[in-house]
Design an enzyme around this catalytic site. Sequence first.
Site, PDB file in Angstrom:
ATOM      1  N   HIS A 297     -17.583   7.744   7.360  1.00 22.41           N
ATOM      2  CA  HIS A 297     -18.521   6.965   6.536  1.00 22.41           C
ATOM      3  C   HIS A 297     -17.845   6.407   5.285  1.00 22.41           C
ATOM      4  O   HIS A 297     -18.487   6.184   4.264  1.00 22.41           O
ATOM      5  CB  HIS A 297     -19.737   7.814   6.125  1.00 22.41           C
ATOM      6  CG  HIS A 297     -20.407   8.500   7.269  1.00 22.41           C
ATOM      7  ND1 HIS A 297     -21.331   7.881   8.075  1.00 22.41           N
ATOM      8  CD2 HIS A 297     -20.277   9.764   7.756  1.00 22.41           C
ATOM      9  CE1 HIS A 297     -21.751   8.733   9.002  1.00 22.41           C
ATOM     10  NE2 HIS A 297     -21.118   9.878   8.833  1.00 22.41           N
TER      11      HIS A 297
ATOM     12  N   SER B 235      -3.036 -15.802  -5.858  1.00 20.30           N
ATOM     13  CA  SER B 235      -4.257 -16.559  -6.134  1.00 20.30           C
ATOM     14  C   SER B 235      -3.885 -17.923  -6.699  1.00 20.30           C
ATOM     15  O   SER B 235      -2.837 -18.099  -7.319  1.00 20.30           O
ATOM     16  CB  SER B 235      -5.116 -15.790  -7.144  1.00 20.30           C
ATOM     17  OG  SER B 235      -6.104 -16.630  -7.701  1.00 20.30           O
TER      18      SER B 235
ATOM     19  N   LYS C  57      -2.833 -11.574  -8.845  1.00 18.88           N
ATOM     20  CA  LYS C  57      -3.346 -11.237  -7.520  1.00 18.88           C
ATOM     21  C   LYS C  57      -2.249 -11.189  -6.462  1.00 18.88           C
ATOM     22  O   LYS C  57      -1.309 -11.967  -6.470  1.00 18.88           O
ATOM     23  CB  LYS C  57      -4.408 -12.260  -7.080  1.00 18.88           C
ATOM     24  CG  LYS C  57      -5.650 -12.304  -7.948  1.00 18.88           C
ATOM     25  CD  LYS C  57      -6.495 -11.041  -7.787  1.00 18.88           C
ATOM     26  CE  LYS C  57      -7.140 -10.927  -6.419  1.00 18.88           C
ATOM     27  NZ  LYS C  57      -8.076 -12.047  -6.150  1.00 18.88           N
TER      28      LYS C  57
ATOM     29  N   GLU D 214      -6.600 -10.394   6.531  1.00 24.63           N
ATOM     30  CA  GLU D 214      -7.917 -11.033   6.505  1.00 24.63           C
ATOM     31  C   GLU D 214      -8.029 -12.116   7.576  1.00 24.63           C
ATOM     32  O   GLU D 214      -9.081 -12.266   8.213  1.00 24.63           O
ATOM     33  CB  GLU D 214      -8.170 -11.636   5.123  1.00 24.63           C
ATOM     34  CG  GLU D 214      -8.375 -10.590   4.030  1.00 24.63           C
ATOM     35  CD  GLU D 214      -8.504 -11.201   2.644  1.00 24.63           C
ATOM     36  OE1 GLU D 214      -8.452 -12.444   2.536  1.00 24.63           O
ATOM     37  OE2 GLU D 214      -8.654 -10.443   1.669  1.00 24.63           O
TER      38      GLU D 214
END
Length: 363
Positions: A61, A182, A188, A195
């Site tokens: 979980h 970024s 970043k 992804e």
Amino acid sequence: VGEVGGKLHTARSRNDQVALDLRLFANEAIAETLVKLREFQQALINLAEANKGVVMPGYTHLQPAQPVLLAHHLLAYFEMLQRDVNRFNDCLKRTDVMPLGSGAIAGVAYNIDRDFLAHQLGFSQISQNSIDAVSDRDFVVEYEAVASLCMMHLSRLAEEIILWSSAEFNFIELDEAYATGSSIMPQKKNPDVAELVRGKTGRVYGKLMALLTTMKGLPLSYNRDMQEDKEGLFDTVDTLLSSLEVFTGMVKTLRVKAENMEQAVKQGYILATDLADYLVKKGEAFRTAHDIVGRLVSYAMEKGKSFSELSLTEYKGFSPLFGEDVYSVTVESSMAARDVTGGTAPKQVEQALATAKKIIGLI
């Protein structure tokens, strides 16, 4: 070649030739997919081998559950991929069937040697029903279905890589080649490759559903609707092969932050199950032990103490079965206790690594 060229159409229909070519393509695609899967499995084994002593929190979980070895966690993905290997091999058995000689629907009116043709074209068997042979696209559906499962496995790993590379987890660092900056935020380092594969999983699912939808209402035998089989298959093959290739490179260059993983294990009350097991070994029923440790965790949280910081008097306040040996319940003892086939005990993980190497031919 003049008039001789006209004879090439003898005993051949567009229907069985298209089916033949698609099966030839699928046979090659499966072979290439299996190679890519093996390369990725080897990358996982190498990463596990290089970090086989690293301890991390195991999650259920997405909550810390029990301590496990990182190698044990990585080998879970090896197992998923091995099932994919088995499924693609099974798919190959049903793809490796030569339909040539089925004609348009009823077979051909010439005395051709289909077994000879199959041998020449590299097929292990020939189709047994001409109507089925020209209208069957199960093998395409099956490739796309297995590819969907494989992409789902990659997507699950992608999700973990994305989480683990975040500042909140900080368990791993991706190589610059598999991350991007970024457009406006200089600090970043985005896990874009992971992804993208996670996103392309939906693309592969879509191709599978499209073909299933196309085929569901077709009467026998060949129908022109079936030309929709190719675009989806070609795209699925390209997507899966490129995803496997990029994941292999990403895993090969991934840096594990072992100290952060091990620090995360020390936080919270990840040994709660082991304390319940401790009481069971002292004669307590597990349901009762579970309740005792649950109350002990609440108490420790309220006092702001870890298990190791609780006094023996505090322990005995919850059960007289607690003794000095309660302090021998550690992360190391927790893992060592899971000494069953498939468990996270170091000895078992060592054996699992050896088995994995044997499966892919490293030993």
